[in-house]
Design a protein around this motif. Structure first.
Motif, PDB file in Angstrom:
ATOM      1  N   UNK A 128       0.813  -1.217   0.000  1.00 17.98           N
ATOM      2  CA  UNK A 128       0.000   0.000   0.000  1.00 17.98           C
ATOM      3  C   UNK A 128       0.843   1.262   0.000  1.00 17.98           C
ATOM      4  N   UNK A 129       1.939   1.251   0.749  1.00 21.55           N
ATOM      5  CA  UNK A 129       2.855   2.398   0.767  1.00 21.55           C
ATOM      6  C   UNK A 129       3.403   2.629  -0.630  1.00 21.55           C
ATOM      7  N   UNK A 130       3.813   1.561  -1.270  1.00 17.94           N
ATOM      8  CA  UNK A 130       4.358   1.667  -2.625  1.00 17.94           C
ATOM      9  C   UNK A 130       3.336   2.280  -3.578  1.00 17.94           C
ATOM     10  N   UNK A 131       2.097   1.829  -3.495  1.00 21.97           N
ATOM     11  CA  UNK A 131       1.042   2.346  -4.373  1.00 21.97           C
ATOM     12  C   UNK A 131       0.682   3.791  -4.037  1.00 21.97           C
ATOM     13  N   UNK A 132       0.619   4.124  -2.764  1.00 24.87           N
ATOM     14  CA  UNK A 132       0.174   5.453  -2.327  1.00 24.87           C
ATOM     15  C   UNK A 132       1.228   6.530  -2.554  1.00 24.87           C
ATOM     16  N   UNK A 133       2.483   6.235  -2.248  1.00 29.99           N
ATOM     17  CA  UNK A 133       3.507   7.278  -2.323  1.00 29.99           C
ATOM     18  C   UNK A 133       4.552   7.020  -3.402  1.00 29.99           C
ATOM     19  N   UNK A 134       4.472   5.887  -4.051  1.00 27.40           N
ATOM     20  CA  UNK A 134       5.370   5.618  -5.166  1.00 27.40           C
ATOM     21  C   UNK A 134       6.787   5.235  -4.774  1.00 27.40           C
ATOM     22  N   UNK A 135       6.964   4.766  -3.554  1.00 32.00           N
ATOM     23  CA  UNK A 135       8.281   4.323  -3.100  1.00 32.00           C
ATOM     24  C   UNK A 135       8.164   2.866  -2.672  1.00 32.00           C
TER      25      UNK A 135
END
Length: 85
Positions: free
Chosen positions: A49-56
């Motif tokens: 979810x972090x990857x999808x939300x903030x692109x990292x």
């Protein structure tokens, strides 16, 4: 992006992963697995979810560096600040 707004975004991700948690009561420095009780699958879904939300993307080798919301925010900020884009 400032850390407080990023922590709020991370809380929103956490809320989608573990809707039974009251994320407003989770301290920025509480360990998400040991103090909050996320199991390994919830933590993995949080990282996705972090990857999808903030692109990292956070590689599994770095999971130990993102054990709290504050650490995760600092990790993400460091990666977005060092990005050439």
């Amino acid at each position: 992006m400032t850390e407080p707004s990023l922590v709020d975004r991370l809380r929103a991700v956490l809320e989608t992963v573990a809707p039974d948690l009251d994320v407003s009561t989770i301290g920025d420095d509480q360990d998400l697995r040991n103090d909050v009780g996320l199991d390994s699958m919830d933590f993995l879904n949080f990282m996705i979810g972090v990857s999808k939300q903030v692109g990292v993307a956070v590689p599994e080798a770095d999971y130990g560096k993102v054990t709290t919301l504050a650490k995760c925010a600092r990790y993400v900020e460091a990666r977005t600040m060092s990005s050439p884009y």
